[in-house]
Structure formats: structure tokens, C-alpha cells
Design a protein around this motif. Structure first.
Motif, PDB file in Angstrom:
ATOM      1  N   THR A  33      -9.709  17.467  22.906  1.00  5.95           N
ATOM      2  CA  THR A  33     -10.118  16.060  23.048  1.00  5.95           C
ATOM      3  C   THR A  33      -9.241  15.136  22.205  1.00  5.95           C
ATOM      4  O   THR A  33      -8.900  14.028  22.626  1.00  5.95           O
ATOM      5  CB  THR A  33     -11.591  15.892  22.613  1.00  5.95           C
ATOM      6  N   GLY A  42     -10.721   5.145  21.742  1.00  4.35           N
ATOM      7  CA  GLY A  42     -12.176   5.363  21.756  1.00  4.35           C
ATOM      8  C   GLY A  42     -12.685   5.794  23.121  1.00  4.35           C
ATOM      9  O   GLY A  42     -13.593   6.637  23.210  1.00  4.35           O
ATOM     10  N   GLY A  55     -14.449   9.217  23.575  1.00  6.20           N
ATOM     11  CA  GLY A  55     -15.851   9.163  23.999  1.00  6.20           C
ATOM     12  C   GLY A  55     -16.102   9.875  25.315  1.00  6.20           C
ATOM     13  O   GLY A  55     -16.984  10.739  25.411  1.00  6.20           O
ATOM     14  N   ILE A  78     -17.794  13.447  25.666  1.00  9.50           N
ATOM     15  CA  ILE A  78     -19.086  13.597  26.358  1.00  9.50           C
ATOM     16  C   ILE A  78     -19.018  14.728  27.392  1.00  9.50           C
ATOM     17  O   ILE A  78     -19.955  15.516  27.535  1.00  9.50           O
ATOM     18  CB  ILE A  78     -19.497  12.259  27.031  1.00  9.50           C
TER      19      ILE A  78
END
Length: 342
Positions: free
Chosen positions: A242, A260, A264, A268
Motif C-alpha cells: 500500500t 491520502g 485510504g 481499505i
């Protein structure tokens, strides 16, 4: 007596470590070839279940059909990846040129000069150095492709006569049955883990690819493949997978918004698949202590780098199965297992 035993075990341990280090170039392609063979066996099992066709054609036909299909898919993936790596290499100078702008934005927002701190701690900062371990590991994988294919072909050929050879080595029925059971356990556990982990990693990679395309990150196929690959590394793999595309998004766009977004959205996806999809598909089949998983990750990573980290879990699973079958090594298997049940 005890001192002699300790010395003997120490000599054996050092010899094994030396063998693993010195034989790295031969052992890694063989293990990867063995894992691909397990995938071929699983795929062959599925093809044999095809109504009206599977049972009418011999097993060897489906074995070679599975191998050819898998090699074609791998070849196609390698070609696409090579193009993406070339594109990434061209973009790295542009990303390095954006470092000052990114550093300025972070400094204005948080009052922290990130890259100056990194330079003070680690010396001259170069983006190419950051990616070199992963790119080198992927390059090594591609360079060993011929050896891996060769091992797979010989494993396929050996499968047809292996049982006959085993019977001649162990003519007594009980010994033959015991060895067969051990080998079947290794085959079943390894095949289940590799197949399910590959499916889960593939789902994670594909979902991440679409997310990166929507966000607009460069070379999304390469980052999706990296996420797919890193997903095989327990605990820290998903974090690495990630973080890298998130850093690239930061350097590509020069703002924290895209950083971000990638962190994010891809995070997720990792959380949902890692905490909901993977437990449903895999359950608790590994039977490994979490501490053992971390230690195996560190040990094999130190010996064989990123490739060793990817292979760490499956090697440890095979060790537990083998150790559990012999009285002298059974206590080791108990300590390696999750709750002492083997």
C-alpha cells in the motif's frame, strides 16, 4: 553427553544455513517451480471435474494443458510487467525532480522537513535506491524463469513414476503407507495454501489496480502486481504494497490529497480482504504461531531477501508437517504450531 549433542546440533544448524546461503541460486528456482507444480495439480483437478469431458481425456493431457495455460498467462503477465517497469524507470527522474516541491508542501502543512531528516539519517536520498530491492527481486525472478520452467517440466515427468520408485524404496506396506500419508499431507496443505493465497492476492491486486486507475497513478499494472506479490508476505506485506504506490502518487502529483487517496482506498481494500474475505476462504488452515510467522519472515528474509519473505510461511508449514511425523522432532512441531495441536 549433552555437550556432544549440543555441539552436533550446532554443527548441523550451521551447515544447513551455509547450504541455504550458498545454494540460494539453485534452491529458490526449485521451490518456485515446486509451488507452480502444486498450482498445476490443483488446476488439473478442477479440469478433470468438467462434465462429459474431464473423465474422457487422460490425466496427463490435463496436466500438460494446465501447465501450458499457466505458462502462457505468466508469459503474458511478464511482458506487460516489463513494459510497465520500463515506463516506471523513465518516470523516476521526474519523481525525483518533484521531491523538493513535495517537501515544501509537507513543511508548510506540518512544519516538518521530511527529506532533510531522511538525508541526515540515511545520507544522500535517491528514489531509485528506494525501489532497487523490489526491482532487483522481480528481475531475479524473471532471470530465473527458464530454470523454473525446466524444474516444473521435470516435476511433471517425475510425478508419473514417483509412486513406483517410492514403493521400491519402501517395499513394506506400513512404511510405504506412512510415507505416502506424510507426502499427501504436505501436498494438500501446500496446494490449499498456494491456491487460496493466489486467489486472494489476485483479488486484492485487481481491486487495487482499478482504484489506482481511477485515482490516476502512473503504471498501475506494476503497482497492482507489487500488491499481489507483497500479499504473500505475512503481516508487513500489505503495508509495503500500500505504501509504495501512495508514495509514488505523492511524488507524481506533488500533493497530500492523492497520497491520502491511495493510502485510504488501497488500505481499505487490504483491510476488507484481509479481515473478511481471507478468513472466510482460508479459515485457520496454517496452524502456525503468530510469533513463529514473524520469526520465519525475519529468518527467510535475512537469507533470501524479499523472495525468502514470500516463501517463509509455506516453508514453515512444510517444516511443521515433517517435524510432526517423527518422535525426535515432534516437540519442535508442537512449539511451531498455533496452540500445540498438530
Amino acid at each position: 553427553m549433552i555437550a556432544k549433542n549440543v555441539a552436533a546440533y550446532l554443527i548441523i544448524f550451521i551447515s544447513v544455513i551455509a547450504l541455504l546461503v550458498l545454494g540460494k541460486s539453485l534452491l529458490i528456482p526449485f521451490i518456485l517451480g515446486l509451488l507452480i507444480w502444486f498450482l498445476i495439480v490443483e488446476f488439473r483437478t478442477l479440469l478433470l471435474k468438467i462434465p462429459f469431458i474431464g473423465s474422457k481425456l487422460p490425466a496427463w493431457f490435463w496436466t500438460f494443458a494446465s501447465a501450458i495455460l499457466l505458462f502462457l498467462l505468466c508469459g503474458l503477465a511478464i511482458n506487460v510487467l516489463i513494459e510497465n517497469i520500463k515506463e516506471l524507470s523513465k518516470q523516476i527522474p521526474n519523481y525525483e525532480a518533484n521531491i523538493k516541491m513535495v517537501n515544501s508542501n509537507i513543511d508548510q502543512t506540518f512544519g516538518v522537513n521530511v527529506f532533510e531528516s531522511i538525508t541526515d539519517y540515511a545520507g544522500d536520498f535517491k528514489l531509485s535506491k528506494l525501489f532497487s530491492p523490489i526491482l532487483n527481486s522481480i528481475s531475479d525472478l524473471f532471470s530465473n524463469a527458464f530454470m523454473i520452467v525446466l524444474y516444473v517440466l521435470f516435476l511433471i515427468l517425475e510425478e508419473s513414476v514417483f509412486r513406483t520408485k517410492l514403493k521400491k524404496v519402501f517395499p513394506e506396506n506400513k512404511k510405504f503407507d506412512d510415507i505416502t500419508v506424510i507426502l499427501e499431507k504436505i501436498k494438500t496443505s501446500t496446494s490449499n495454501y498456494i491456491t487460496l493465497k493466489t486467489i486472494i492476492s489476485l483479488i486484492t491486486g485487481v481491486a487495487s489496480y482499478f482504484a489506482l486507475v481511477i485515482i490516476g497513478v502512473d503504471t498501475p499494472i506494476f503497482w497492482a502486481f507489487l500488491i499481489f506479490l507483497m500479499n504473500f508476505i505475512p503481516t508487513i506485506g500489505s503495508l509495503i504494497g500500500t505504501l509504495f504506490p501512495a508514495v509514488i502518487a505523492l511524488l507524481q502529483f506533488g500533493d497530500l490529497l492523492h497520497f491520502g487517496l491511495v493510502l485510504g482506498v488501497v488500505g481499505i481494500i487490504q483491510v476488507i480482504i484481509g479481515n473478511f474475505v481471507e478468513p472466510k476462504l482460508m479459515g485457520n488452515n496454517l496452524n502456525l504461531s503468530p510469533l513463529v510467522v514473524i520469526l520465519a519472515l525475519s529468518f527467510w528474509g535475512a537469507l533470501w531477501g524479499i523472495t525468502g519473505m514470500i516463501l517463509s510461511v509455506i516453508i514453515t508449514v512444510i517444516m511443521v508437517i515433517l517435524f510432526s511425523q517423527f518422535k525426535a522432532t515432534k516437540p519442535i512441531a508442537i512449539f511451531l504450531s498455533e496452540k500445540g495441536n498438530i
